[in-house]
Design a protein around this motif. Sequence first.
Motif, PDB file in Angstrom:
ATOM      1  N   UNK A 117       7.036 -34.746  -7.946  1.00  9.04           N
ATOM      2  CA  UNK A 117       5.997 -34.042  -7.002  1.00  9.04           C
ATOM      3  C   UNK A 117       5.604 -35.563  -6.234  1.00  9.04           C
ATOM      4  N   UNK A 118       5.601 -36.556  -6.840  1.00  6.93           N
ATOM      5  CA  UNK A 118       5.356 -37.712  -6.004  1.00  6.93           C
ATOM      6  C   UNK A 118       6.473 -38.149  -5.047  1.00  6.93           C
ATOM      7  N   UNK A 119       7.371 -37.566  -5.204  1.00  7.33           N
ATOM      8  CA  UNK A 119       8.522 -37.856  -4.234  1.00  7.33           C
ATOM      9  C   UNK A 119       8.292 -36.797  -3.022  1.00  7.33           C
ATOM     10  N   UNK A 120       7.513 -35.504  -3.223  1.00  4.03           N
ATOM     11  CA  UNK A 120       7.059 -34.819  -2.126  1.00  4.03           C
ATOM     12  C   UNK A 120       6.228 -35.500  -1.361  1.00  4.03           C
ATOM     13  N   UNK A 121       4.997 -36.321  -1.924  1.00  5.93           N
ATOM     14  CA  UNK A 121       4.240 -37.026  -1.207  1.00  5.93           C
ATOM     15  C   UNK A 121       4.926 -37.983  -0.482  1.00  5.93           C
ATOM     16  N   UNK A 122       5.700 -38.601  -0.829  1.00  6.84           N
ATOM     17  CA  UNK A 122       6.776 -39.839  -0.037  1.00  6.84           C
ATOM     18  C   UNK A 122       7.352 -39.187   1.237  1.00  6.84           C
ATOM     19  N   UNK A 123       8.001 -38.008   1.120  1.00 14.76           N
ATOM     20  CA  UNK A 123       8.818 -37.355   1.862  1.00 14.76           C
ATOM     21  C   UNK A 123       7.832 -36.833   3.229  1.00 14.76           C
ATOM     22  N   UNK A 124       6.597 -36.364   2.742  1.00 17.71           N
ATOM     23  CA  UNK A 124       5.688 -35.745   3.668  1.00 17.71           C
ATOM     24  C   UNK A 124       5.383 -37.055   4.665  1.00 17.71           C
ATOM     25  N   UNK A 125       5.049 -38.098   4.070  1.00 18.33           N
ATOM     26  CA  UNK A 125       4.540 -39.174   4.635  1.00 18.33           C
ATOM     27  C   UNK A 125       5.660 -39.865   5.447  1.00 18.33           C
ATOM     28  N   UNK A 126       6.937 -39.702   5.018  1.00 14.52           N
ATOM     29  CA  UNK A 126       8.008 -40.116   6.066  1.00 14.52           C
ATOM     30  C   UNK A 126       8.095 -39.106   7.424  1.00 14.52           C
ATOM     31  N   UNK A 127       7.625 -38.023   7.160  1.00 12.37           N
ATOM     32  CA  UNK A 127       7.435 -37.351   8.390  1.00 12.37           C
ATOM     33  C   UNK A 127       6.048 -37.112   9.015  1.00 12.37           C
ATOM     34  N   UNK A 128       5.315 -38.124   8.912  1.00 11.39           N
ATOM     35  CA  UNK A 128       4.081 -38.490   9.661  1.00 11.39           C
ATOM     36  C   UNK A 128       2.896 -37.736   9.070  1.00 11.39           C
ATOM     37  N   UNK A 129       2.997 -37.381   7.772  1.00 14.70           N
ATOM     38  CA  UNK A 129       1.409 -36.832   7.227  1.00 14.70           C
ATOM     39  C   UNK A 129       0.799 -38.011   6.711  1.00 14.70           C
ATOM     40  N   UNK A 130      -0.578 -37.982   6.899  1.00 20.46           N
ATOM     41  CA  UNK A 130      -1.217 -38.878   6.337  1.00 20.46           C
ATOM     42  C   UNK A 130      -1.270 -38.838   5.004  1.00 20.46           C
ATOM     43  N   UNK A 131      -2.098 -39.860   4.241  1.00 20.54           N
ATOM     44  CA  UNK A 131      -2.129 -39.809   2.953  1.00 20.54           C
ATOM     45  C   UNK A 131      -2.786 -38.876   2.387  1.00 20.54           C
ATOM     46  N   UNK A 132      -3.901 -38.170   2.863  1.00 19.30           N
ATOM     47  CA  UNK A 132      -4.756 -37.093   2.440  1.00 19.30           C
ATOM     48  C   UNK A 132      -3.841 -35.888   2.518  1.00 19.30           C
ATOM     49  N   UNK A 133      -3.335 -35.542   3.471  1.00 19.34           N
ATOM     50  CA  UNK A 133      -2.409 -34.236   3.625  1.00 19.34           C
ATOM     51  C   UNK A 133      -1.403 -34.262   2.683  1.00 19.34           C
ATOM     52  N   UNK A 134      -0.611 -35.324   2.814  1.00 17.20           N
ATOM     53  CA  UNK A 134       0.613 -35.642   1.751  1.00 17.20           C
ATOM     54  C   UNK A 134       0.104 -35.426   0.332  1.00 17.20           C
ATOM     55  N   UNK A 135      -1.029 -35.834   0.083  1.00 19.13           N
ATOM     56  CA  UNK A 135      -1.639 -35.673  -1.360  1.00 19.13           C
ATOM     57  C   UNK A 135      -1.613 -34.238  -1.905  1.00 19.13           C
ATOM     58  N   UNK A 136      -2.303 -33.625  -1.022  1.00 26.09           N
ATOM     59  CA  UNK A 136      -2.512 -32.310  -1.079  1.00 26.09           C
ATOM     60  C   UNK A 136      -1.359 -31.432  -1.350  1.00 26.09           C
ATOM     61  N   UNK A 137      -0.394 -31.743  -0.246  1.00 29.12           N
ATOM     62  CA  UNK A 137       0.981 -30.919  -0.278  1.00 29.12           C
ATOM     63  C   UNK A 137       1.739 -31.178  -1.707  1.00 29.12           C
TER      64      UNK A 137
END
Length: 490
Positions: A117-137
């Motif tokens: 699940x933490x990796x999902x956060x990192x992958x979203x960040x790699x595609x330009x998501x901000x920290x809050x959006x990536x954390x929610x995802x």
Amino acid sequence: MPPTAPTPEDSSSEPYLARGLLVLALLLGAILRVRLALTDDGLYWPDEIYQSLEPAHRLVFGYGLVAWEFVAGARNWALPGLVAGLMQVARGLGLDTPGGYLGFIKGFFALVGTATAWGSYRLARSYGAGPLAAAAGASLLALASVPIYFAPRAMSENASALPVVWGLALALAPNASRRTLAVGASLLGLAVLLRLQNGIFCVGLLALLAARRQWRAAGLALGVLAGWAFLFGLLDRLTWGEWFHSARVYLEFNLVQQGGTGWGTAPPSYYSRVLLRAMKGVTLVATGLSLVGLWRARGLAALIVSFYVLHALQPHKELRFLIPILPLFAALAGVGLEVVMAEWKTYRIRAALALIVAAVGLGSAVVAGNLTFGQIGQYEHTRPQVSAYDDSGPINRLLAVAGQREDMCGLKIEAPGHLAWTGGYSYFHRRVPLYWSQGPDRGSGLFNYVITVPELAFGGQQVAQDHGFLLLRLALPGCTPDPGYSWRLP
């Protein structure tokens, strides 16, 4: 309208909310996963025993039932080797009983699910998501009922989901260094060792780097993946005697012979139907946000769709087959949420959107304990209303009790059902014959204990009971040796 820049209030407050949301989601997800690892002795499918735990037990303790895949060589030894390593560590820590080493292994897999699940956060960040959006995802994956249910199970899908999402997060990060790219590609190579189908992501990585015209990066990734392919072949050469033996046997069985159809078939709509049934809110929200973020992360979307479609076209389907793309799905949802949030510069609205998404995940976690086999697409036509938890758990716990009996010299499970739907020697942990319901009768003298049901509870002394199943000691002084006993799983 074009995205608006965050206000100073946003920039000062959002990082704290993002960090808190991510930590809380991961912490709660870890607690739920570890709790399940320590309390559920049931089976979703025999593979979680006989493709991992049982061959690992055979490596560490010298005995165990052998499934057909490890006779024909249809699996490589990467996953059993990993589990055997964990089992040996547990043994070194003094956890040399089933309750000890199984809890250690399941707990490890539970934490792997949290790191995924933490990796999902990192992958979203790699595609330009901000920290809050990536954390929610990421919270959708951390708290959704299906990932929680599968997390503690020693299956290749669970083990490989972690290197898949982290491999893509590192290799596809903007301006990734050569070292970071090499580590990411290596993780994808490891994912293929753990589960052959993850080769789709390796091909996808090369295609995405080529589409970006990052030719040097693509060349480096190709070289790293070629090295891992060599290791795959070498592992088979050392264990099965031929290069890529397990891959060839596995592909021939599943693609040419369509052997998987013997365990059931389902239409292409199976996965979407089951995901909606098992976690409707999470599936709908993640799908909607993924569509919003589709263009911004079209490469990631292409990977998800390719993996999904190829599995949907196969006749035999199980929900666990999709576990490797669920973290990618959550990351894409995070990207979509970033697109939505970019339309607002008011901190309260942006925070509310993120918390609503996280609340959907939390709602799924709240009802996760109510999952039935019908909801997760298993035994849909035979026992869909039965709880998906602790199936065969009573028998497995009695196996563990039986293994601790000093006078044990042979055991038969008289309860109806195949031996494959029990924990085998991973739970029994005693080097004596273990027979199933179609094995020799009590008069054979080949065993002195039985696990049975109340209607067959005669001619013996009750030792233990668990939810309608009984462990009986028969009135025998010992057992007749069985020179023909086979360690093959029937």
